[in-house]
Enzyme design. Sequence first.
Site, short mmCIF file in Angstrom:
data_model
loop_
_atom_site.label_atom_id
_atom_site.label_comp_id
_atom_site.label_asym_id
_atom_site.label_seq_id
_atom_site.Cartn_x
_atom_site.Cartn_y
_atom_site.Cartn_z
N LYS A 21 0.85 -1.35 -0.14
CA LYS A 21 0.17 0.64 -0.16
C LYS A 21 0.91 1.15 -0.25
O LYS A 21 1.82 1.36 0.44
CB LYS A 21 -0.86 0.29 1.24
CG LYS A 21 -0.59 0.17 2.41
CD LYS A 21 0.19 1.32 3.28
CE LYS A 21 0.87 0.79 4.01
NZ LYS A 21 1.52 2.25 5.05
N ASP A 158 -2.89 -2.05 9.03
CA ASP A 158 -1.91 -2.72 8.01
C ASP A 158 -2.95 -4.42 6.90
O ASP A 158 -3.13 -4.49 5.98
CB ASP A 158 -0.91 -2.62 7.60
CG ASP A 158 -0.31 -1.01 7.52
OD1 ASP A 158 -1.20 -0.41 8.10
OD2 ASP A 158 0.70 -0.98 7.44
P1 ATP Z 1 4.57 -1.02 8.75
O1 ATP Z 1 3.10 -1.64 8.67
O2 ATP Z 1 5.15 -0.42 9.99
O3 ATP Z 1 4.49 0.79 7.83
P2 ATP Z 1 7.09 -1.71 7.04
O4 ATP Z 1 6.04 -1.17 4.90
O5 ATP Z 1 7.34 -0.04 6.95
O6 ATP Z 1 5.55 -0.75 7.95
P3 ATP Z 1 7.33 -3.90 7.03
O7 ATP Z 1 8.44 -4.81 6.02
O8 ATP Z 1 6.16 -4.50 6.74
O9 ATP Z 1 7.69 -2.89 6.93
O10 ATP Z 1 7.65 -4.63 8.15
C1 ATP Z 1 8.52 -3.88 9.07
C2 ATP Z 1 9.31 -4.67 10.29
O11 ATP Z 1 9.06 -5.69 10.92
C3 ATP Z 1 10.77 -5.26 9.85
O12 ATP Z 1 11.32 -4.78 9.71
C4 ATP Z 1 10.55 -7.13 10.25
O13 ATP Z 1 10.86 -6.54 11.36
C5 ATP Z 1 9.04 -7.04 10.33
N1 ATP Z 1 8.02 -8.41 10.03
C6 ATP Z 1 7.64 -9.41 10.36
N2 ATP Z 1 7.57 -9.81 8.71
C7 ATP Z 1 7.90 -9.86 8.03
C8 ATP Z 1 7.47 -9.97 6.98
N3 ATP Z 1 6.56 -11.04 6.68
N4 ATP Z 1 8.38 -9.68 5.84
C9 ATP Z 1 8.89 -8.51 6.34
N5 ATP Z 1 9.06 -7.73 7.76
C10 ATP Z 1 8.90 -8.33 8.45
#
Ligand code: ATP
Length: 321
Positions: A21, A158
Amino acid sequence: MSQPATTGRLFRHATAQAPGKVNLSLRVGAPRADGYHPVASVYLAVSMIEEVTATPRSEGEITVALSESSSAFVDPDAFPVDSSNLAVKAAVRLREHLELDPAEHGVHLEITKQVPVAGGMGGGSADAAAALVACAALWDAGLSRQALAEISAPLGADVPFAVMGGAAVGLGVGDELTPLLARHPLHFVLVPATTGLATPQVYGLLDRLREEEALPVPESDPEVDRELVQALTTGNAEELALLIANDLQVPAATMVPELSGMLDIGLEEGALAGQVSGSGPTLMFLARNAEESFQLATRIEDRTGVAAVAVHGPVHGARVL
Ligand code: ATP
């Protein structure tokens, strides 16, 4: 489901996809007593897609691995391969909800990631949504999309959005989702960064910058901009360009100073507008139409040597292939 049930459970597998998203608008209020921030967010599911294949494991374990076909933006070292992975948590929650015997209903989740880790695009949440839908198919759960969204809600705001897809307003702490009737495609260029940003740290810096009066302090809880919602639902990119906003942009760009230069480059190369996606550091640029998004991506890549990806939204929520 790729095979009929009569083939035998161990030979079955299910593959599902779910979208990353962007936040077209992310307004953040002052932290509440419990530490959470009230937000007013406009989410859009975009065509950067996560794919999860769920294969039964007879020993009852729930395991996860990153597929080698994942995008080059995905840092394998930042991908958790233990029970902290959101996809594993989603499968555990569904197994509990269905009251399945944990000793018998194990599953291996192979994830092909396009969405950068900790990039501000909800990639982990999309993995959780795809895992939930794949496991629901594998275990013949017979649950509606709405029910799956509710089961996933405790995993973070999310996740239900990635289950539902499309476009939505998120209030409360982002968890009070209201779907929007956005049918017209909008076109973007995404520029993922090579390293991630930890969302709590970005919120923490926003609070500090407000305390130090480097940023204005909000006087009330944030509200959604009705004009922005209208520009989204009518697919008016020019109007939307004037209204997109993100309160996390200043703290994200303070933590990663290169973001400001890259934002300038995207605008100079013809983007209608640009901003950090979610808590960053992925940048999103709005383009007038599909053709311009491809041209813009090429121009940004040629000028900077950094990968830029043309995407569109809204796209479908999590679904079995
Ligand atoms: P947010 O939803 O907080 O905006 P984001 O999009 O910035 O998140 P994500 O890639 O969803 O970031 O991951 C945030 C953290 O969650 C990562 O640093 C990791 O430690 C943890 N995590 C848990 N499961 C996953 C996954 N399946 N893929 C990536 N990161 C994950």
